[in-house]
Design a protein around this motif. Structure first.
Motif, PDB file in Angstrom:
ATOM      1  N   VAL A  65     -27.505  13.097  -4.049  1.00  0.00           N
ATOM      2  CA  VAL A  65     -27.399  14.498  -4.476  1.00  0.00           C
ATOM      3  C   VAL A  65     -25.951  14.829  -4.822  1.00  0.00           C
ATOM      4  O   VAL A  65     -25.662  15.438  -5.858  1.00  0.00           O
ATOM      5  CB  VAL A  65     -27.910  15.446  -3.367  1.00  0.00           C
ATOM      6  CG1 VAL A  65     -27.426  16.869  -3.585  1.00  0.00           C
ATOM      7  CG2 VAL A  65     -29.423  15.425  -3.302  1.00  0.00           C
ATOM      8  N   MET A  66     -25.027  14.402  -3.962  1.00  0.00           N
ATOM      9  CA  MET A  66     -23.615  14.716  -4.194  1.00  0.00           C
ATOM     10  C   MET A  66     -23.096  14.011  -5.445  1.00  0.00           C
ATOM     11  O   MET A  66     -22.354  14.593  -6.243  1.00  0.00           O
ATOM     12  CB  MET A  66     -22.783  14.337  -2.971  1.00  0.00           C
ATOM     13  CG  MET A  66     -23.192  15.069  -1.696  1.00  0.00           C
ATOM     14  SD  MET A  66     -23.205  16.876  -1.840  1.00  0.00           S
ATOM     15  CE  MET A  66     -21.452  17.223  -1.727  1.00  0.00           C
ATOM     16  N   ASP A  68     -24.914  13.052  -8.065  1.00  0.00           N
ATOM     17  CA  ASP A  68     -25.534  13.689  -9.238  1.00  0.00           C
ATOM     18  C   ASP A  68     -24.862  15.021  -9.552  1.00  0.00           C
ATOM     19  O   ASP A  68     -24.635  15.355 -10.725  1.00  0.00           O
ATOM     20  CB  ASP A  68     -27.033  13.906  -9.004  1.00  0.00           C
ATOM     21  CG  ASP A  68     -27.825  12.607  -8.961  1.00  0.00           C
ATOM     22  OD1 ASP A  68     -27.285  11.555  -9.355  1.00  0.00           O
ATOM     23  OD2 ASP A  68     -28.982  12.656  -8.505  1.00  0.00           O
ATOM     24  N   THR A  69     -24.556  15.785  -8.510  1.00  0.00           N
ATOM     25  CA  THR A  69     -23.905  17.086  -8.706  1.00  0.00           C
ATOM     26  C   THR A  69     -22.514  16.890  -9.294  1.00  0.00           C
ATOM     27  O   THR A  69     -22.109  17.600 -10.227  1.00  0.00           O
ATOM     28  CB  THR A  69     -23.830  17.858  -7.378  1.00  0.00           C
ATOM     29  OG1 THR A  69     -25.140  17.976  -6.830  1.00  0.00           O
ATOM     30  CG2 THR A  69     -23.246  19.242  -7.589  1.00  0.00           C
ATOM     31  N   GLN A  70     -21.771  15.928  -8.757  1.00  0.00           N
ATOM     32  CA  GLN A  70     -20.425  15.648  -9.276  1.00  0.00           C
ATOM     33  C   GLN A  70     -20.500  15.232 -10.749  1.00  0.00           C
ATOM     34  O   GLN A  70     -19.700  15.685 -11.565  1.00  0.00           O
ATOM     35  CB  GLN A  70     -19.766  14.548  -8.448  1.00  0.00           C
ATOM     36  CG  GLN A  70     -18.357  14.232  -8.903  1.00  0.00           C
ATOM     37  CD  GLN A  70     -17.606  13.391  -7.886  1.00  0.00           C
ATOM     38  OE1 GLN A  70     -17.718  13.630  -6.683  1.00  0.00           O
ATOM     39  NE2 GLN A  70     -16.861  12.423  -8.362  1.00  0.00           N
ATOM     40  N   SER A  72     -22.768  16.115 -12.900  1.00  0.00           N
ATOM     41  CA  SER A  72     -23.081  17.299 -13.714  1.00  0.00           C
ATOM     42  C   SER A  72     -21.842  18.161 -13.930  1.00  0.00           C
ATOM     43  O   SER A  72     -21.679  18.758 -14.996  1.00  0.00           O
ATOM     44  CB  SER A  72     -24.205  18.111 -13.078  1.00  0.00           C
ATOM     45  OG  SER A  72     -23.766  18.792 -11.933  1.00  0.00           O
ATOM     46  N   PHE A  96     -17.511  22.350  -6.242  1.00  0.00           N
ATOM     47  CA  PHE A  96     -18.403  22.188  -5.089  1.00  0.00           C
ATOM     48  C   PHE A  96     -18.297  23.393  -4.164  1.00  0.00           C
ATOM     49  O   PHE A  96     -19.307  23.910  -3.687  1.00  0.00           O
ATOM     50  CB  PHE A  96     -18.060  20.909  -4.308  1.00  0.00           C
ATOM     51  CG  PHE A  96     -18.782  19.687  -4.778  1.00  0.00           C
ATOM     52  CD1 PHE A  96     -20.139  19.535  -4.552  1.00  0.00           C
ATOM     53  CD2 PHE A  96     -18.103  18.687  -5.437  1.00  0.00           C
ATOM     54  CE1 PHE A  96     -20.815  18.396  -4.980  1.00  0.00           C
ATOM     55  CE2 PHE A  96     -18.765  17.536  -5.876  1.00  0.00           C
ATOM     56  CZ  PHE A  96     -20.122  17.394  -5.643  1.00  0.00           C
ATOM     57  N   GLN A  99     -19.761  26.653  -5.785  1.00  0.00           N
ATOM     58  CA  GLN A  99     -21.210  26.638  -5.999  1.00  0.00           C
ATOM     59  C   GLN A  99     -21.982  26.092  -4.799  1.00  0.00           C
ATOM     60  O   GLN A  99     -23.170  25.760  -4.913  1.00  0.00           O
ATOM     61  CB  GLN A  99     -21.523  25.812  -7.242  1.00  0.00           C
ATOM     62  CG  GLN A  99     -20.931  26.432  -8.494  1.00  0.00           C
ATOM     63  CD  GLN A  99     -21.435  25.755  -9.749  1.00  0.00           C
ATOM     64  OE1 GLN A  99     -22.554  25.259  -9.782  1.00  0.00           O
ATOM     65  NE2 GLN A  99     -20.629  25.748 -10.771  1.00  0.00           N
ATOM     66  N   ILE A 103     -25.970  25.014  -4.724  1.00  0.00           N
ATOM     67  CA  ILE A 103     -26.238  23.570  -4.611  1.00  0.00           C
ATOM     68  C   ILE A 103     -27.165  23.324  -3.431  1.00  0.00           C
ATOM     69  O   ILE A 103     -28.172  22.615  -3.548  1.00  0.00           O
ATOM     70  CB  ILE A 103     -24.925  22.772  -4.442  1.00  0.00           C
ATOM     71  CG1 ILE A 103     -24.093  22.831  -5.724  1.00  0.00           C
ATOM     72  CG2 ILE A 103     -25.214  21.327  -4.047  1.00  0.00           C
ATOM     73  CD1 ILE A 103     -22.663  22.342  -5.561  1.00  0.00           C
ATOM     74  N   GLN A 106     -30.798  24.710  -4.075  1.00  0.00           N
ATOM     75  CA  GLN A 106     -31.583  23.926  -5.024  1.00  0.00           C
ATOM     76  C   GLN A 106     -31.925  22.546  -4.480  1.00  0.00           C
ATOM     77  O   GLN A 106     -33.063  22.075  -4.611  1.00  0.00           O
ATOM     78  CB  GLN A 106     -30.828  23.777  -6.362  1.00  0.00           C
ATOM     79  CG  GLN A 106     -31.642  23.087  -7.440  1.00  0.00           C
ATOM     80  CD  GLN A 106     -32.951  23.822  -7.731  1.00  0.00           C
ATOM     81  OE1 GLN A 106     -32.961  25.020  -7.971  1.00  0.00           O
ATOM     82  NE2 GLN A 106     -34.069  23.096  -7.706  1.00  0.00           N
ATOM     83  N   THR A 107     -30.950  21.896  -3.846  1.00  0.00           N
ATOM     84  CA  THR A 107     -31.217  20.547  -3.336  1.00  0.00           C
ATOM     85  C   THR A 107     -32.242  20.580  -2.205  1.00  0.00           C
ATOM     86  O   THR A 107     -33.040  19.654  -2.076  1.00  0.00           O
ATOM     87  CB  THR A 107     -29.930  19.846  -2.861  1.00  0.00           C
ATOM     88  OG1 THR A 107     -29.277  20.644  -1.864  1.00  0.00           O
ATOM     89  CG2 THR A 107     -28.979  19.605  -4.012  1.00  0.00           C
TER      90      THR A 107
END
Length: 201
Positions: A65-66, A68-70, A72, A96, A99, A103, A106-107
């Motif tokens: 997750v982290m 993928d977020t990074q 994006s 990070f 948001q 984050i 949603q996760t």
């Protein structure tokens, strides 16, 4: 409050022992008589569900997750451009922080949806619910719920969603503590100095 002790404390100091659970199960089976097979089946489904828990995989999911977020954030330069610092890593970590709530929200939704789908493939959740309903009809709601609480207190003292959330919190916190190479300030301090003031105006 001793905040360190809160890290180590156990929510339920006296969960039922395994023997207490199985003695209760035996008593419930006797009370169910010819319908005792329902409890056997229910326990089989419950134990199969419990056996699906993989804490290593849970941590891997947090890291994914982290990552993928990074990714994006990197793919969206407009998000990073609002931060006045020079260091790309600092900008990402400020993203990070800014948001963090969305984050996490949603996760967690994604995690619950994926786990429901994944575990339904391993254990028929509809069958579990139907067996639960049949047991309730034959033994009553209160005895069943008391037994379910015993099972959960022993086999799942902490539900998985909070564990997953805690994993996200830890990974977020690591990013809040990273230092900006230019200023040698921790990211959370930079955020408080700049955006914290702006948001309070």
């Amino acid at each position: 409050m001793d905040i360190f002790q809160a890290f180590l404390s156990h929510n339920d100091e006296n969960p039922p022992t395994f023997s207490e659970i199985f003695h209760s199960a035996a008593a419930l089976r006797r009370a169910l008589g010819t319908k005792s097979y329902l409890l056997d089946h229910y326990l089989s489904l419950f134990f199969r569900l419990t056996a699906q828990i993989d804490f290593v995989a849970l941590q891997d999911e947090v890291h994914q997750v982290m990552a993928d977020t990074q990714h994006s954030f990197k793919e969206n330069p407009s998000l990073l451009s609002e931060f006045p610092c020079q260091e790309p890593a600092t900008k990402i970590n400020l993203c990070f922080l800014e948001q963090a709530d969305s984050i996490l929200e949603q996760t967690l939704k994604d995690f619950l949806r994926e786990k429901t789908s994944e575990w339904n493939a391993a254990v028929d959740l509809m069958e579990l619910r139907q067996t639960e309903q049949k047991l309730m009809e034959h033994m009553g709601k209160e005895p069943l719920e008391a037994f379910q609480r015993m099972l959960l207190r022993r086999f799942l003292p902490c539900p998985l969603a909070p564990l997953f959330s805690q994993g996200i919190h830890v990974e977020m916190t690591k990013r809040f503590l990273t230092r900006d190479l230019e200023t040698d300030q921790e990211v959370f301090r930079l955020f408080l100095k700049t955006f914290g003031h702006e948001k309070s105006d």
